[in-house]
Structure formats: structure tokens, C-alpha cells
Write a protein that holds these residues in place. Structure first.
Motif, short mmCIF file in Angstrom:
data_model
loop_
_atom_site.label_atom_id
_atom_site.label_comp_id
_atom_site.label_asym_id
_atom_site.label_seq_id
_atom_site.Cartn_x
_atom_site.Cartn_y
_atom_site.Cartn_z
N ALA A 1 0.85 -1.20 0.00
CA ALA A 1 0.00 0.00 0.00
C ALA A 1 0.88 1.26 0.00
N LYS A 2 2.09 1.11 0.50
CA LYS A 2 3.04 2.25 0.52
C LYS A 2 3.84 2.30 -0.78
N ASN A 3 4.28 1.12 -1.26
CA ASN A 3 5.02 1.03 -2.52
C ASN A 3 4.52 -0.18 -3.30
N PRO A 4 3.67 0.05 -4.29
CA PRO A 4 3.11 -1.07 -5.06
C PRO A 4 4.18 -1.91 -5.73
N ASN A 5 5.39 -1.37 -5.86
CA ASN A 5 6.50 -2.12 -6.48
C ASN A 5 7.17 -3.07 -5.49
N GLY A 6 6.80 -2.99 -4.23
CA GLY A 6 7.26 -3.98 -3.25
C GLY A 6 8.76 -3.97 -3.00
N GLN A 7 9.38 -2.81 -3.08
CA GLN A 7 10.83 -2.77 -2.89
C GLN A 7 11.25 -1.66 -1.94
N ILE A 8 12.41 -1.89 -1.35
CA ILE A 8 13.06 -0.84 -0.57
C ILE A 8 14.29 -0.39 -1.37
N PRO A 9 14.80 0.82 -1.17
CA PRO A 9 14.39 1.78 -0.16
C PRO A 9 13.08 2.50 -0.51
N LEU A 10 12.44 2.97 0.54
CA LEU A 10 11.20 3.74 0.40
C LEU A 10 11.26 4.84 1.45
N LEU A 11 11.02 6.07 1.04
CA LEU A 11 11.09 7.19 1.99
C LEU A 11 9.72 7.81 2.15
N GLU A 12 9.26 7.90 3.40
CA GLU A 12 8.02 8.65 3.66
C GLU A 12 8.44 10.10 3.86
N VAL A 13 8.12 10.92 2.86
CA VAL A 13 8.61 12.31 2.87
C VAL A 13 7.67 13.24 3.65
N ALA A 14 6.42 12.85 3.75
CA ALA A 14 5.41 13.58 4.52
C ALA A 14 4.38 12.53 4.89
N PRO A 15 3.56 12.76 5.90
CA PRO A 15 2.64 11.70 6.30
C PRO A 15 1.84 11.16 5.11
N GLY A 16 2.00 9.85 4.85
CA GLY A 16 1.24 9.21 3.79
C GLY A 16 1.77 9.46 2.39
N ARG A 17 2.91 10.18 2.25
CA ARG A 17 3.47 10.45 0.91
C ARG A 17 4.82 9.75 0.78
N TYR A 18 4.89 8.81 -0.15
CA TYR A 18 6.06 7.92 -0.24
C TYR A 18 6.79 8.10 -1.55
#
Ligand code: GSH
Length: 210
Positions: free
Chosen positions: A46-63
Motif C-alpha cells: 500500500a506504501k510502494n506497489p512495487n514492493g521494494q526498498i528503499p522507500l522514503l516517507e517524505v510527509a505523512p502518507g506520501r512515499y
């Protein structure tokens, strides 16, 4: 404060940790164990449909995903992200090269030889291609570094951070760097940059994944 979804032994995640440390930007870190499928849970997708890291939450709910896009975002406005038109394009040129020519070969070899038990046997055929193409990428870097100290803008930038992550791991997955003196000198130059952190470094606010 940013939240970085990262895995300590992931080279793509290390790029972002290195940039944030170098810039002195505080963040919260969440360890995601991709080997346990933690990047493929419904919550993570739900945060990254591509299912990979790295992932940065830059603002609440914005990835933001994709390591090199994250580097441009966090380094924006600093000397690490060149603003001059041609210098910016040159930094991008090397970051695309990293994703197309270096990471799919040295990154893949690192993953299967270091992180997966029995990976060498499982990937014997692919390893030959990764080795050939990885050496080709190192040769291209060697040629550039023979008469340049850094990859773009004549100073240390996010292009160096992007290329450093997997190049500094190459010796752990069968790549022999003695043939690449300019690459080795550049690796030492990057490691001596102020604010440099090693791959196993964690920010103080690091938290275990829940
Ligand atoms: N192009 C992406 C690649 C990211 C990537 O390959 N991440 C790996 C770890 S280094 C991952 O999350 N793999 C887990 C999976 O694909 O399920 C980037 O540069 O961020």
C-alpha cells in the motif's frame, strides 16, 4: 521527520542512508527484511506497489521509491545535487548508468552470493553474465575516473553516492578490483568525504520493523 524503509544489507538502501548522513538530516529508520517477504505484505504494497526498498516517507502518507529518485529529493538544494543544466544531466547520466549497467550485475551478484544460501549454485548461469557485464561497467568507470576525480560537476555528488554503493561491495562477490586503480582511488576518495558512514551504520533513531 522522514521515515526510511530500508534493509541494512541492501546497497540501494545504503545510498539513501549515506546521503542522509552526509547531509546531516535526521530520520527514523524501519528495517524491512526482504528475505522474509516483508516488502511484499499488503501493508507495505500500500506504501510502494512495487514492493521494494528503499522507500522514503517524505510527509505523512506520501512515499517516494527508487533509490536514485530519493537521492535527488533529499539532496535537492545542496551541493550534492548539481543545479547547472549540463552538470545535472551528467549526474543523471551516471545514475541511469548505475541502474542499467552496474546494479543489475554487481548488485545481483552481491545479493545471490552474499545474502542467499546456496545462491552461487542456484544462479551459476546468470553469474557468468553478471560477471562479464559487471566488469564491463567497471571498465567504463575506470576510463572516466582516469582523468576525473568524481563522476559529475567535478566534485562529490549524488552520482558518486549512487555508484559507490555497489562498487564498494564488488570485492565481496568475486570481482577483482586490482585491474581498476582509478576506481579503487575513487572508492578511497568517497570514503574519506566528511560525513561518510559505512554500510552497517544506523541512525540513532533506528527502529526494528513491526
Ligand atoms: N531500482 C530500485 C531497485 C530497488 C531494489 O532492487 N530493492 C531490493 C533490495 S536492494 C528489494 O527491495 N527487493 C525486494 C523485492 O524485490 O521483493 C532502486 O534503485 O531503488
Amino acid at each position: 521527520m522522514y521515515t526510511l524503509y530500508s534493509m541494512q544489507r541492501s546497497g540501494n538502501s545504503y545510498k539513501v542512508r549515506l546521503a542522509l548522513a552526509r547531509l546531516g538530516i535526521p530520520y527514523r529508520q524501519v528495517e524491512v527484511d526482504i528475505l522474509q517477504g516483508e516488502s511484499r505484505t499488503p501493508e507495505f504494497l500500500a506504501k510502494n506497489p512495487n514492493g521494494q526498498i528503499p522507500l522514503l516517507e517524505v510527509a505523512p502518507g506520501r512515499y517516494l521509491s527508487e533509490s536514485n529518485a530519493i537521492l535527488w529529493y533529499v539532496a535537492g538544494g545542496s551541493t550534492l545535487a548539481p543545479e547547472d543544466r549540463i552538470e545535472r544531466a551528467e549526474a543523471m547520466q551516471w545514475m541511469f548508468f548505475e541502474q542499467h549497467s552496474l546494479e543489475p550485475n554487481i548488485g545481483a551478484a552481491y545479493f545471490w552470493l552474499n545474502l542467499i544460501k546456496g545462491g552461487r549454485e542456484l544462479q551459476q548461469h546468470a553469474l557468468e553474465d553478471w560477471t562479464e557485464n559487471g566488469y564491463r561497467a567497471l571498465s567504463v568507470m575506470e576510463m572516466h575516473l582516469t582523468d576525473h576525480r568524481f563522476f559529475a560537476a567535478q566534485h562529490f555528488t549524488i552520482a558518486d553516492i549512487a555508484l559507490y554503493a555497489y562498487t564498494h561491495l564488488a570485492h565481496t562477490c568475486d570481482f577483482e578490483l586490482s585491474r581498476f586503480p582509478a576506481v579503487r582511488a575513487w572508492l578511497a576518495r568517497v570514503a574519506s568525504e566528511p560525513g561518510h558512514v559505512a554500510m552497517d551504520w544506523q541512525p540513532e533513531a533506528a527502529e526494528a520493523a513491526v
